[in-house]
Design a protein around this motif. Structure first.
Motif, PDB file in Angstrom:
ATOM      1  N   PHE A 125      -7.925  -2.290  14.107  1.00 29.49           N
ATOM      2  CA  PHE A 125      -7.750  -0.845  13.853  1.00 29.49           C
ATOM      3  C   PHE A 125      -7.827  -0.665  12.348  1.00 29.49           C
ATOM      4  O   PHE A 125      -6.901  -1.062  11.621  1.00 29.49           O
ATOM      5  CB  PHE A 125      -6.385  -0.444  14.396  1.00 29.49           C
ATOM      6  N   ILE A 127      -8.049   1.382   8.936  1.00 30.46           N
ATOM      7  CA  ILE A 127      -7.863   2.617   8.169  1.00 30.46           C
ATOM      8  C   ILE A 127      -7.921   2.294   6.668  1.00 30.46           C
ATOM      9  O   ILE A 127      -8.617   2.945   5.899  1.00 30.46           O
ATOM     10  CB  ILE A 127      -6.475   3.241   8.429  1.00 30.46           C
ATOM     11  N   THR A 128      -7.118   1.289   6.271  1.00 32.64           N
ATOM     12  CA  THR A 128      -6.899   1.005   4.849  1.00 32.64           C
ATOM     13  C   THR A 128      -8.188   0.586   4.130  1.00 32.64           C
ATOM     14  O   THR A 128      -9.025  -0.108   4.709  1.00 32.64           O
ATOM     15  CB  THR A 128      -5.853  -0.122   4.720  1.00 32.64           C
ATOM     16  N   GLY A 133      -4.253   3.323   0.737  1.00 32.05           N
ATOM     17  CA  GLY A 133      -3.412   2.748   1.783  1.00 32.05           C
ATOM     18  C   GLY A 133      -2.575   3.841   2.403  1.00 32.05           C
ATOM     19  O   GLY A 133      -2.939   4.437   3.419  1.00 32.05           O
ATOM     20  N   SER A 134      -1.457   4.171   1.723  1.00 33.11           N
ATOM     21  CA  SER A 134      -0.561   5.193   2.272  1.00 33.11           C
ATOM     22  C   SER A 134      -1.258   6.551   2.395  1.00 33.11           C
ATOM     23  O   SER A 134      -1.058   7.284   3.366  1.00 33.11           O
ATOM     24  CB  SER A 134       0.659   5.359   1.359  1.00 33.11           C
ATOM     25  N   ASN A 158      -7.999  -5.353   4.182  1.00 31.77           N
ATOM     26  CA  ASN A 158      -6.660  -5.785   4.613  1.00 31.77           C
ATOM     27  C   ASN A 158      -6.363  -5.370   6.051  1.00 31.77           C
ATOM     28  O   ASN A 158      -5.304  -4.820   6.371  1.00 31.77           O
ATOM     29  CB  ASN A 158      -5.579  -5.211   3.691  1.00 31.77           C
ATOM     30  N   ILE A 159      -7.305  -5.635   6.914  1.00 31.26           N
ATOM     31  CA  ILE A 159      -7.223  -5.177   8.300  1.00 31.26           C
ATOM     32  C   ILE A 159      -6.889  -6.345   9.230  1.00 31.26           C
ATOM     33  O   ILE A 159      -7.603  -7.360   9.254  1.00 31.26           O
ATOM     34  CB  ILE A 159      -8.578  -4.557   8.743  1.00 31.26           C
ATOM     35  N   THR A 160      -5.807  -6.163   9.997  1.00 30.02           N
ATOM     36  CA  THR A 160      -5.383  -7.191  10.946  1.00 30.02           C
ATOM     37  C   THR A 160      -6.487  -7.457  11.966  1.00 30.02           C
ATOM     38  O   THR A 160      -7.097  -6.520  12.495  1.00 30.02           O
ATOM     39  CB  THR A 160      -4.111  -6.721  11.691  1.00 30.02           C
ATOM     40  N   ILE A 210      -6.410 -11.620   8.725  1.00 31.89           N
ATOM     41  CA  ILE A 210      -6.447 -10.320   8.037  1.00 31.89           C
ATOM     42  C   ILE A 210      -7.612 -10.345   7.051  1.00 31.89           C
ATOM     43  O   ILE A 210      -7.753 -11.301   6.290  1.00 31.89           O
ATOM     44  CB  ILE A 210      -5.112 -10.057   7.316  1.00 31.89           C
ATOM     45  N   GLY A 359       5.361  -8.841   4.683  1.00 30.46           N
ATOM     46  CA  GLY A 359       4.143  -8.138   5.100  1.00 30.46           C
ATOM     47  C   GLY A 359       4.453  -6.921   5.955  1.00 30.46           C
ATOM     48  O   GLY A 359       3.764  -5.900   5.891  1.00 30.46           O
ATOM     49  N   PHE A 362       4.678  -3.409   4.608  1.00 28.77           N
ATOM     50  CA  PHE A 362       3.474  -2.588   4.368  1.00 28.77           C
ATOM     51  C   PHE A 362       2.767  -2.216   5.658  1.00 28.77           C
ATOM     52  O   PHE A 362       2.298  -1.084   5.798  1.00 28.77           O
ATOM     53  CB  PHE A 362       2.471  -3.345   3.476  1.00 28.77           C
ATOM     54  N   THR A 366       4.688   2.033   4.643  1.00 28.86           N
ATOM     55  CA  THR A 366       5.815   1.494   3.880  1.00 28.86           C
ATOM     56  C   THR A 366       7.100   2.293   4.172  1.00 28.86           C
ATOM     57  O   THR A 366       7.053   3.395   4.715  1.00 28.86           O
ATOM     58  CB  THR A 366       5.532   1.572   2.363  1.00 28.86           C
ATOM     59  N   GLU A 368       8.911   3.824   2.101  1.00 30.41           N
ATOM     60  CA  GLU A 368       8.896   5.111   1.377  1.00 30.41           C
ATOM     61  C   GLU A 368       8.144   6.154   2.211  1.00 30.41           C
ATOM     62  O   GLU A 368       8.561   7.317   2.288  1.00 30.41           O
ATOM     63  CB  GLU A 368       8.210   4.953   0.007  1.00 30.41           C
TER      64      GLU A 368
HETATM   65  C1  LIG Z   1       0.393  -7.797   7.309  1.00 33.69           C
HETATM   66  C2  LIG Z   1      -0.404  -6.523   7.079  1.00 33.69           C
HETATM   67  C3  LIG Z   1      -1.220  -6.052   8.089  1.00 33.69           C
HETATM   68  C4  LIG Z   1      -1.967  -4.878   7.886  1.00 33.69           C
HETATM   69  N1  LIG Z   1      -2.793  -4.455   8.897  1.00 33.69           N
HETATM   70  C5  LIG Z   1      -3.516  -3.327   8.729  1.00 33.69           C
HETATM   71  C6  LIG Z   1      -4.406  -2.885   9.767  1.00 33.69           C
HETATM   72  O1  LIG Z   1      -4.528  -3.498  10.833  1.00 33.69           O
HETATM   73  N2  LIG Z   1      -5.124  -1.766   9.543  1.00 33.69           N
HETATM   74  C7  LIG Z   1      -5.029  -1.051   8.393  1.00 33.69           C
HETATM   75  O2  LIG Z   1      -5.707  -0.050   8.276  1.00 33.69           O
HETATM   76  N3  LIG Z   1      -4.203  -1.450   7.388  1.00 33.69           N
HETATM   77  C8  LIG Z   1      -3.446  -2.574   7.535  1.00 33.69           C
HETATM   78  N4  LIG Z   1      -2.611  -2.999   6.516  1.00 33.69           N
HETATM   79  C9  LIG Z   1      -2.541  -2.239   5.279  1.00 33.69           C
HETATM   80  C10 LIG Z   1      -1.299  -1.352   5.216  1.00 33.69           C
HETATM   81  O3  LIG Z   1      -1.396  -0.321   6.145  1.00 33.69           O
HETATM   82  C11 LIG Z   1      -1.188  -0.826   3.784  1.00 33.69           C
HETATM   83  O4  LIG Z   1      -0.879  -1.931   2.973  1.00 33.69           O
HETATM   84  C12 LIG Z   1      -0.110   0.236   3.658  1.00 33.69           C
HETATM   85  O5  LIG Z   1      -0.526   1.416   4.257  1.00 33.69           O
HETATM   86  C13 LIG Z   1       0.250   0.505   2.183  1.00 33.69           C
HETATM   87  O6  LIG Z   1      -0.896   0.763   1.456  1.00 33.69           O
HETATM   88  P1  LIG Z   1      -1.137   0.058   0.026  1.00 33.69           P
HETATM   89  O7  LIG Z   1      -0.872  -1.385   0.209  1.00 33.69           O
HETATM   90  O8  LIG Z   1      -2.485   0.464  -0.432  1.00 33.69           O
HETATM   91  O9  LIG Z   1      -0.035   0.652  -0.891  1.00 33.69           O
HETATM   92  P2  LIG Z   1      -0.060   2.068  -1.682  1.00 33.69           P
HETATM   93  O10 LIG Z   1      -0.333   3.173  -0.739  1.00 33.69           O
HETATM   94  O11 LIG Z   1      -0.949   1.942  -2.856  1.00 33.69           O
HETATM   95  O12 LIG Z   1       1.443   2.156  -2.149  1.00 33.69           O
HETATM   96  C14 LIG Z   1       1.961   1.319  -3.211  1.00 33.69           C
HETATM   97  C15 LIG Z   1       3.445   1.620  -3.349  1.00 33.69           C
HETATM   98  O13 LIG Z   1       3.644   3.012  -3.654  1.00 33.69           O
HETATM   99  C16 LIG Z   1       4.495   3.613  -2.713  1.00 33.69           C
HETATM  100  N5  LIG Z   1       4.072   4.995  -2.426  1.00 33.69           N
HETATM  101  C17 LIG Z   1       2.832   5.459  -2.142  1.00 33.69           C
HETATM  102  N6  LIG Z   1       2.858   6.784  -1.906  1.00 33.69           N
HETATM  103  C18 LIG Z   1       4.144   7.167  -2.031  1.00 33.69           C
HETATM  104  C19 LIG Z   1       4.826   8.408  -1.871  1.00 33.69           C
HETATM  105  N7  LIG Z   1       4.189   9.532  -1.555  1.00 33.69           N
HETATM  106  N8  LIG Z   1       6.163   8.434  -2.066  1.00 33.69           N
HETATM  107  C20 LIG Z   1       6.836   7.299  -2.401  1.00 33.69           C
HETATM  108  N9  LIG Z   1       6.260   6.108  -2.554  1.00 33.69           N
HETATM  109  C21 LIG Z   1       4.927   6.034  -2.361  1.00 33.69           C
HETATM  110  C22 LIG Z   1       4.357   2.759  -1.454  1.00 33.69           C
HETATM  111  O14 LIG Z   1       5.483   2.891  -0.601  1.00 33.69           O
HETATM  112  C23 LIG Z   1       4.215   1.354  -2.050  1.00 33.69           C
HETATM  113  O15 LIG Z   1       5.488   0.857  -2.349  1.00 33.69           O
HETATM  114  C24 LIG Z   1      -1.859  -4.170   6.675  1.00 33.69           C
HETATM  115  C25 LIG Z   1      -1.014  -4.644   5.663  1.00 33.69           C
HETATM  116  C26 LIG Z   1      -0.313  -5.810   5.848  1.00 33.69           C
HETATM  117  C27 LIG Z   1       0.566  -6.318   4.741  1.00 33.69           C
END
Ligand SMILES: Cc1cc2nc3c(=O)[nH]c(=O)nc-3n(C[C@H](O)[C@H](O)[C@H](O)COP(=O)(O)OP(=O)(O)OC[C@H]3O[C@@H](n4cnc5c(N)ncnc54)[C@H](O)[C@@H]3O)c2cc1C
Length: 414
Positions: A125, A127-128, A133-134, A158-160, A210, A359, A362, A366, A368
């Motif tokens: 799945f 998205i990222t 990410g977020s 970073n997709i599982t 991943i 892991g 995230f 997250t 947050e």
């Molecule tokens: C083990 C693992 C499996 C994963 N599997 C998948 C998958 O299958 N598919 C997929 O699509 N993705 C996957 N991911 C990615 C995961 O969804 C993203 O890492 C996650 O959404 C966070 O995005 P980012 O790492 O880019 O952090 P960022 O979005 O860049 O955030 C960095 C930091 O800023 C904080 N932050 C960001 N916005 C705000 C806000 N508005 N308010 C307060 N704090 C904020 C965050 O909480 C975080 O601490 C996986 C990640 C891991 C570690």
């Protein structure tokens, strides 16, 4: 005290704990060390029925209720000591299967669900992206509408399951359709122009592959669109609800044996002429783990009841994910501390679970972001008397009439 599980649910829980003990746990450390994923285990789990207990029978599931499924998953997580397999599981069952069941066309469900449920296919799945990410709306993957379908260009990161997946459900901005452009697509991963990376070297979750997808002029037919153009965020939002609840179940299943191991050790290990468990500092840490498991389970059951009633349980699902992640991480540290030197060894599973627990901070959003979700729900309830998100297709897990659990035969598992 009223038991959480009824007799049949306990039977299901015990059965899947045994499946995990026999087929997953013995090789968990090796997969973590070698960054490897075992397709035979995946097929075995499919044959055991785990992927489809709560899925409709017409797609190869058993049509049981969410509580039966929850009992199975908790039991499985208790037995396996392998967050790698569990993260792969949540990505496929909680995201891909849930998204398909709720928003897929009949043809898409018929095409993909039976193979996923049997464990013959591995789902991903995506998205990222490297740049987002977020903030999912900031994704760059672009889909151009053409006469014969959609042409996708861009990358997911970073997709599982990505390095091994047979099928991917992904999200892209359809161009020139205005603001509501995020749309969901499903495709086999052997389609022309789609490339996958090798598994990423990560701190934890190393037993799940991943990695990244590169879309280079990937032409998908109109039948690959899940839901309608612009409905992608609904698919995503629904799948996230399920993913968060499943992550909570998995973590409950991991935490309870952690607590039991600490309890046992506290009675065996002697210091200053008495068991370390005679000290209130040690007791406090173990009691806290117990309380966290019980609280988590209660919130989970409420969230699942809401799902079965077709209600939006997003605050509960986010609460589950927040509690689960923070508690698991702290419990792993406490387990290592309670076990002293022997807890700090790599031949114990505590250190692996500790790395994996980071892991989960995230994956699926997250802490947050979960606080953000709950805050937004509170504000819209305050201002409008209800949550603002409308039009979600929430009814797919409504309580099933089927209640009989059938264990697979030995031949099916062979
Ligand atoms: C083990 C693992 C499996 C994963 N599997 C998948 C998958 O299958 N598919 C997929 O699509 N993705 C996957 N991911 C990615 C995961 O969804 C993203 O890492 C996650 O959404 C966070 O995005 P980012 O790492 O880019 O952090 P960022 O979005 O860049 O955030 C960095 C930091 O800023 C904080 N932050 C960001 N916005 C705000 C806000 N508005 N308010 C307060 N704090 C904020 C965050 O909480 C975080 O601490 C996986 C990640 C891991 C570690």
């Amino acid at each position: 005290m009223k038991p959480v599980w009824n007799e049949q649910q306990l039977e299901i829980r015990d059965y899947y704990e045994q499946v995990a003990l026999q087929r997953v746990r013995p090789s968990a450390a090796e997969r973590d060390q070698n960054l490897s994923f075992d397709r035979q285990i995946w097929r075995d789990l499919g044959a055991s029925g785990l992927f489809g207990l709560h899925m409709p029978e017409e797609f190869g599931g058993q049509g049981l209720g969410l509580r039966e499924f929850a009992a199975a998953l908790e039991g499985f997580a208790r037995g396996c000591q392998d967050m790698g397999v569990l993260v792969s599981f949540v990505a496929q069952v909680g995201l891909v299967q849930a998204g398909l069941l709720s928003y897929g066309s009949e043809q898409q469900k018929q095409r993909w669900l039976p193979g996923l449920i049997r464990g013959e296919l591995l789902g991903s799945f995506a998205i990222t992206e490297q740049g987002c990410g977020s903030d999912v709306r900031a994704m760059k993957l672009a889909a151009h509408q053409e006469l014969d379908g959609f042409r996708l260009n861009g990358q997911k990161w970073n997709i599982t399951n990505a390095p091994e997946a047979d099928v991917v459900m992904t999200f892209a901005h359809v161009q020139d359709v205005g603001e509501r452009s995020v749309s969901c697509f499903i495709t086999a991963t052997d389609v022309a122009g789609l490339e996958r990376s090798e598994p990423f070297e990560l701190l934890g979750n190393r037993g799940t592959p991943i990695g990244a997808f590169d879309f280079n002029d990937v032409l998908l037919p109109p039948s690959a669109l899940v839901g309608e153009v612009g409905q992608g965020l609904d698919v995503l939002y629904f799948a996230f609800l399920v993913e968060r609840v499943l992550t909570g179940l998995v973590i409950t299943g991991c935490m309870e044996p952690l607590m039991e191991d600490c309890l046992q050790y506290s009675q065996e290990r002697q210091a200053f002429g008495r068991p370390i468990g005679d000290n209130q500092y040690i007791q406090g840490q173990i009691v806290e783990m117990y309380c966290q498991v019980e609280v988590l389970r209660s919130v989970l059951l409420r969230a699942m009841d809401s799902m079965e009633q077709g209600e939006d349980c997003s605050s509960l699902a986010s609460l589950v994910k927040m509690l689960a992640t923070e508690n698991l991480h702290q419990a792993c540290i406490n387990a290592i501390r309670i076990h002293g030197n022997s807890g700090y060894r790599r031949d114990q599973y505590f250190e692996r679970l500790l790395r994996d627990s980071i892991g989960v901070f995230f994956a699926g959003g997250t802490i947050e972001i979960h606080r953000h979700v709950i805050w937004n729900n509170l504000i819209s309830e305050l201002n409008q008397g209800k949550r603002s998100r409308q039009g979600l297709n929430l009814g797919v897990y409504q309580k099933a009439d089927v209640t009989a659990f059938t264990q697979p035969t030995e031949e099916a598992l062979a």
